[in-house]
Scaffold this motif. Structure first.
Motif, short mmCIF file in Angstrom:
data_model
loop_
_atom_site.label_atom_id
_atom_site.label_comp_id
_atom_site.label_asym_id
_atom_site.label_seq_id
_atom_site.Cartn_x
_atom_site.Cartn_y
_atom_site.Cartn_z
N THR B 31 0.83 -1.21 0.00
CA THR B 31 0.00 0.00 0.00
C THR B 31 0.86 1.26 0.00
O THR B 31 1.82 1.37 0.77
N VAL B 32 0.53 2.18 -0.91
CA VAL B 32 1.18 3.49 -0.99
C VAL B 32 0.03 4.50 -0.93
O VAL B 32 -0.79 4.57 -1.84
N ASP B 33 -0.05 5.26 0.13
CA ASP B 33 -1.23 6.10 0.37
C ASP B 33 -1.08 7.44 -0.35
O ASP B 33 -0.35 8.32 0.10
N THR B 34 -1.80 7.59 -1.42
CA THR B 34 -1.72 8.84 -2.20
C THR B 34 -2.28 10.03 -1.42
O THR B 34 -1.90 11.17 -1.69
N GLN B 35 -3.18 9.76 -0.48
CA GLN B 35 -3.81 10.88 0.26
C GLN B 35 -2.80 11.57 1.18
O GLN B 35 -3.00 12.72 1.58
N ILE B 36 -1.74 10.87 1.55
CA ILE B 36 -0.72 11.50 2.39
C ILE B 36 0.62 11.59 1.63
O ILE B 36 1.70 11.61 2.21
N ASN B 37 0.49 11.62 0.27
CA ASN B 37 1.64 11.88 -0.61
C ASN B 37 2.76 10.85 -0.48
O ASN B 37 3.94 11.18 -0.70
N GLU B 38 2.41 9.60 -0.18
CA GLU B 38 3.45 8.57 -0.14
C GLU B 38 4.01 8.26 -1.52
O GLU B 38 5.05 7.59 -1.63
N LEU B 109 -13.49 13.38 -9.66
CA LEU B 109 -14.63 13.77 -8.82
C LEU B 109 -14.84 12.76 -7.69
O LEU B 109 -15.12 13.14 -6.55
N ARG B 110 -14.73 11.47 -8.02
CA ARG B 110 -14.87 10.44 -6.97
C ARG B 110 -13.84 10.65 -5.86
O ARG B 110 -14.17 10.58 -4.68
N ASN B 111 -12.62 10.94 -6.25
CA ASN B 111 -11.58 11.14 -5.24
C ASN B 111 -11.86 12.38 -4.38
O ASN B 111 -11.83 12.31 -3.16
N TRP B 112 -12.15 13.49 -5.04
CA TRP B 112 -12.38 14.73 -4.28
C TRP B 112 -13.58 14.59 -3.34
O TRP B 112 -13.52 15.02 -2.19
N ILE B 113 -14.67 13.99 -3.84
CA ILE B 113 -15.91 13.95 -3.07
C ILE B 113 -15.87 12.85 -2.01
O ILE B 113 -16.25 13.07 -0.86
N ARG B 114 -15.38 11.66 -2.38
CA ARG B 114 -15.52 10.51 -1.50
C ARG B 114 -14.31 10.22 -0.62
O ARG B 114 -14.44 9.74 0.49
N TYR B 115 -13.11 10.50 -1.16
CA TYR B 115 -11.91 10.05 -0.44
C TYR B 115 -11.06 11.19 0.13
O TYR B 115 -10.50 11.07 1.21
N ALA B 116 -10.93 12.31 -0.61
CA ALA B 116 -10.00 13.36 -0.19
C ALA B 116 -10.68 14.48 0.58
O ALA B 116 -10.00 15.38 1.07
N ASN B 117 -12.02 14.43 0.67
CA ASN B 117 -12.78 15.45 1.42
C ASN B 117 -12.47 16.86 0.90
O ASN B 117 -12.18 17.77 1.67
N LYS B 118 -12.53 17.03 -0.43
CA LYS B 118 -12.19 18.32 -1.03
C LYS B 118 -13.35 18.89 -1.86
O LYS B 118 -13.14 19.62 -2.82
N GLU B 121 -13.19 22.73 -1.52
CA GLU B 121 -11.99 23.32 -2.14
C GLU B 121 -12.07 23.33 -3.66
O GLU B 121 -11.62 24.27 -4.32
N PHE B 122 -12.65 22.25 -4.23
CA PHE B 122 -12.69 22.12 -5.69
C PHE B 122 -14.09 22.28 -6.25
O PHE B 122 -14.41 21.69 -7.30
N ALA B 123 -14.91 23.10 -5.60
CA ALA B 123 -16.32 23.25 -6.04
C ALA B 123 -16.41 23.69 -7.50
O ALA B 123 -17.22 23.15 -8.27
N CYS B 124 -15.59 24.64 -7.90
CA CYS B 124 -15.65 25.13 -9.30
C CYS B 124 -15.23 24.04 -10.28
O CYS B 124 -15.87 23.84 -11.31
N GLU B 125 -14.15 23.33 -9.94
CA GLU B 125 -13.68 22.27 -10.84
C GLU B 125 -14.72 21.16 -10.93
O GLU B 125 -14.94 20.59 -12.01
N ILE B 126 -15.36 20.83 -9.81
CA ILE B 126 -16.36 19.76 -9.82
C ILE B 126 -17.49 20.14 -10.79
O ILE B 126 -17.93 19.33 -11.60
N HIS B 170 -20.84 6.46 -9.27
CA HIS B 170 -21.82 7.00 -8.31
C HIS B 170 -21.11 7.56 -7.07
O HIS B 170 -21.65 8.44 -6.41
N GLU B 171 -19.91 7.08 -6.75
CA GLU B 171 -19.19 7.64 -5.61
C GLU B 171 -18.72 9.07 -5.89
O GLU B 171 -18.38 9.80 -4.95
N GLY B 172 -18.70 9.45 -7.16
CA GLY B 172 -18.44 10.84 -7.53
C GLY B 172 -19.74 11.56 -7.88
O GLY B 172 -19.71 12.63 -8.49
N GLU B 173 -20.85 10.93 -7.50
CA GLU B 173 -22.20 11.49 -7.71
C GLU B 173 -22.57 11.63 -9.18
O GLU B 173 -23.26 12.57 -9.58
N PHE B 174 -22.14 10.68 -9.98
CA PHE B 174 -22.68 10.52 -11.34
C PHE B 174 -23.86 9.56 -11.24
O PHE B 174 -23.77 8.52 -10.58
#
Lengths: 200, 200
Positions: B31-38, B109-118, B121-126, B170-174
């Protein structure tokens, strides 16, 4: 006879044009102007439902889209496709790197700044994309410092895929002066038999 | 033995995991955790200088990066890689479509909404990426309305590449409820022998 649907200044469209010229395959060219959304007309969406150039019509009428997929198609059974299983995967590795980590930043800035006249409209994006483009160039520079070509020490479709937008990166105001290995590699590609410039 | 460096929720990392399971190839998982920049540590940059997972270490120690390049490597000489030259190009066409026109919007979108809690922060990009994600789903839906799989009417690496993020869109609300052909295709993939879920 092949038919290439293309926007001539596009690096993605230059890729199959360059390879077909190397391979001495005759082809017709049809201009589709992305700047005035000719890729979004009902007629063009019948050719590529994803609304992008290039699109390559094969002699039997079948359409292949995605520049790097058409490079692969054209290169099968030629010296442009590496012979070993590992090297084929490495060629694809660089071609996916190009479409995900390189083209979206380097090609996009070139288009906005040089062709679409959108420097003001996309000022924030240009600032955000600039370091991502340099990060891609850094990865290439590190790899090329000890190699003559990207894969297997011979000229392949991986080099064509990355050459397309790297050699015109300055049109997006990327400064390649410190990228010594990349600049030597660009020269090496330009000295290949039957090379043509993007303006051809 | 293969070693897969992965962030388990990532669809890109799921692709080679799913294929290796189909092929009954044993592999270790790191496991390499991208959320903590591993993926950006000096140690990991020696594995992949582009700082991304997945990375696949082959039994001889060679590293292959880019999820779709490793799918190609693993699939050679198996039923997962189409046999004809045209179908190989068509498989790559869908795989490049996935990395350029699908993943950057649907996976992001799935990452920002479901995993990274952003989400904030990224409302415009979403908002900007949402229609681009649906445009990719529209292209898939149109193609699958008259087909059982993306290429050549059999299950291939093109299906694995597109399944990875489509089935969790659907995890990115599609909302996939109106995408009838896509939903049938998802079911068809899930009924394949030795299928595993992304959470496996």
């Amino acid at each position: 006879m092949y038919t290439l649907y293309e926007y001539p200044p596009s690096g993605n469209c230059y890729k199959p044009r360059l390879l077909m010229h190397h391979l001495e395959l005759p082809f017709e060219r049809v201009t589709v102007d992305t700047q005035i959304n000719e890729t979004r007309t009902p007629e063009f969406l019948l050719i590529n439902p994803n609304g992008k150039v290039p699109a390559l019509k094969l002699p039997d009428g079948t359409i292949v889209t995605e520049s790097n997929a058409m490079l692969w198609y054209l290169a099968e059974n030629t010296s442009f496709l590496p012979k070993s299983r590992l090297q084929r995967a490495q060629a694809l590795q660089w071609m996916f790197f190009e479409q995900y980590s390189h083209e979206p930043f380097i090609a996009t800035l070139r288009n906005w700044i040089r062709y679409a006249n959108k420097r003001e409209e996309f000022a924030c994006e240009i600032e955000a994309y600039r370091p991502k483009g340099y990060a891609a160039l850094d990865v290439m520079e590190q790899h090329l410092e000890s190699r003559t070509f990207l894969v297997g020490e011979s000229y392949s479709i991986a080099d064509i895929a990355l050459y397309a937008y790297t050699h015109v990166a300055h049109e997006g105001e990327f400064d390649l002066s410190s990228y010594v290995a990349i600049r030597k590699w660009l020269n090496r590609i330009e000295s290949q038999l039957r090379h043509i410039p993007i303006t051809w």
